[in-house]
Design a protein around this motif. Structure first.
Motif, mmCIF file in Angstrom:
data_model
loop_
_atom_site.group_PDB
_atom_site.id
_atom_site.type_symbol
_atom_site.label_atom_id
_atom_site.label_comp_id
_atom_site.label_asym_id
_atom_site.label_seq_id
_atom_site.Cartn_x
_atom_site.Cartn_y
_atom_site.Cartn_z
ATOM 1 N N ILE A 37 0.840 -1.205 0.000
ATOM 2 C CA ILE A 37 0.000 0.000 0.000
ATOM 3 C C ILE A 37 0.870 1.248 0.000
ATOM 4 O O ILE A 37 0.585 2.229 -0.692
ATOM 5 N N ARG A 38 1.976 1.200 0.754
ATOM 6 C CA ARG A 38 2.877 2.356 0.763
ATOM 7 C C ARG A 38 3.523 2.558 -0.610
ATOM 8 O O ARG A 38 3.793 3.685 -1.005
ATOM 9 N N VAL A 39 3.798 1.453 -1.346
ATOM 10 C CA VAL A 39 4.403 1.590 -2.675
ATOM 11 C C VAL A 39 3.502 2.414 -3.577
ATOM 12 O O VAL A 39 3.968 3.289 -4.307
ATOM 13 N N VAL A 45 9.240 9.108 -4.402
ATOM 14 C CA VAL A 45 9.445 7.964 -5.282
ATOM 15 C C VAL A 45 10.517 7.023 -4.739
ATOM 16 O O VAL A 45 10.401 5.802 -4.870
ATOM 17 N N VAL A 46 11.558 7.586 -4.120
ATOM 18 C CA VAL A 46 12.620 6.729 -3.582
ATOM 19 C C VAL A 46 12.092 5.894 -2.421
ATOM 20 O O VAL A 46 12.439 4.720 -2.279
ATOM 21 N N HIS A 47 11.229 6.507 -1.585
ATOM 22 C CA HIS A 47 10.603 5.733 -0.511
ATOM 23 C C HIS A 47 9.789 4.577 -1.085
ATOM 24 O O HIS A 47 9.805 3.465 -0.551
ATOM 25 N N ALA A 48 9.070 4.845 -2.190
ATOM 26 C CA ALA A 48 8.273 3.782 -2.816
ATOM 27 C C ALA A 48 9.179 2.636 -3.253
ATOM 28 O O ALA A 48 8.838 1.459 -3.065
ATOM 29 N N VAL A 84 15.436 -3.572 -8.756
ATOM 30 C CA VAL A 84 15.284 -2.385 -7.915
ATOM 31 C C VAL A 84 16.374 -1.370 -8.232
ATOM 32 O O VAL A 84 16.125 -0.158 -8.270
ATOM 33 N N VAL A 85 17.606 -1.860 -8.511
ATOM 34 C CA VAL A 85 18.678 -0.939 -8.893
ATOM 35 C C VAL A 85 18.324 -0.236 -10.200
ATOM 36 O O VAL A 85 18.535 0.972 -10.367
ATOM 37 N N MET A 92 16.545 8.290 -10.892
ATOM 38 C CA MET A 92 17.605 9.286 -10.930
ATOM 39 C C MET A 92 17.641 9.981 -12.288
ATOM 40 O O MET A 92 17.718 11.206 -12.376
ATOM 41 N N LEU A 93 17.548 9.205 -13.387
ATOM 42 C CA LEU A 93 17.707 9.786 -14.714
ATOM 43 C C LEU A 93 16.517 10.635 -15.115
ATOM 44 O O LEU A 93 16.649 11.553 -15.918
#
Lengths: 181, 105
Positions: A37-39, A45-48, A84-85, A92-93
């Motif tokens: 749900i948090r996603v 966005v980084v937290h997601a 994920v990376v 980032m891009l």
């Protein structure tokens, strides 16, 4: 085929209750649903992406609970290690907004929530109706990775080669699409 | 362990992913929601594979093999998807999917 499967399900209906596994499943399930749900609701966005890692790790833990250790290890390597990376590089891009300054959801989010909820009710009802209280066999053993490789390189050899071709095509396609020219 | 507890958890993850695909604006977030959906399917496949491990006439490991295939296809999908999002960002200077409406009828 279906009859055989249902007969096998009925046969182990009196399988023993596995308390430790059930407790572990409960913890993992709560963690996974909360993180999922948090996603889809996180403003950052980084937290997601970080919460996505929790969901993927929970899925790997479920695979171990089900005795599928090779799938669990592949999940950790490919999903958490690579995908994920890749997502973090994409964030980032594209310089996606890091703060909650911009709206993260479209205007139709209430309708989306409603359709998701209706889908959940439908799926839940049909699953309950179809499988009821049938139990997973209590005498679970970890899957023999050698046997798994025998299946992949025997019965499923052609699909396996097709998947490797697909990965090559996706690699070439990603380079062609993302190339600056 | 009941089979249904795995299937219901996977259904919940699937529906959360569907909500994310419809409701999120950011293209990268939509791809993340698709990963949630694919993971739900993987949990289903492995649960069924374990459920009928002793069944006659079925290959007990087929579900796990298909889960591995899904993981491989997901990797390919994320690669191409992020390349498309990057191309969109380069041309539109945004990843907001509401503003990418060139092909809207």
């Amino acid at each position: 085929m279906i009859g055989t499967l249902l007969a096998a399900a009925a046969q182990n209906a009196d399988a023993p209750v596995l308390v430790a596994q059930n407790v572990a499943f409960g913890i993992i399930a709560v963690l996974m649903v909360f993180s999922a749900i948090r996603v889809v609701t996180a403003a950052n966005v980084v937290h997601a992406a970080a919460f996505l890692v929790v969901v993927l790790a929970g899925a790997a833990a479920l695979f171990i609970l089900l005795g599928a250790e090779f799938v669990a290890i592949t999940q950790v390597l490919v999903y958490i290690g690579a995908i994920v990376v890749l997502f973090l590089f994409g964030i980032m891009l594209t310089r996606a907004p890091m703060e909650g300054s911009e709206k993260m959801s479209r205007d139709n989010w209430a309708l989306a929530g409603l359709s998701g909820f209706v889908l959940l009710v439908l799926l839940g009802y049909s699953l309950w109706d179809g499988f009821g209280r049938s139990k997973i066999p209590g005498d679970l053993q970890p899957t023999d990775t050698g046997a798994l490789s025998d299946v992949i390189f025997g019965q499923y050899l052609v699909p396996f080669e097709v998947v490797s071709l697909l990965l090559l095509a996706a690699l070439v396609g990603a380079i062609v699409i993302a190339r600056r020219d | 362990m009941f089979l249904n507890q795995f299937l219901l958890l996977a259904a919940a993850l699937f529906c959360i992913g569907v909500y994310g695909v419809i409701a999120r604006k950011n293209g990268v977030m939509v791809l993340m929601s698709i990963e949630l959906i694919l993971n739900a399917v993987n949990i289903n496949l492995v649960a069924f594979s374990t459920m009928w491990f002793h069944a006659e006439g079925a290959n007990p490991l087929a579900g796990q093999v298909f889960a591995l295939f899904v993981i491989a296809v997901a990797a390919a999908e994320v690669g191409v998807g992020l390349a498309i999002v990057l191309a969109i960002f380069r041309n539109y200077k945004t990843v907001d999917l509401d503003q990418v409406d060139l092909m809207k009828g």
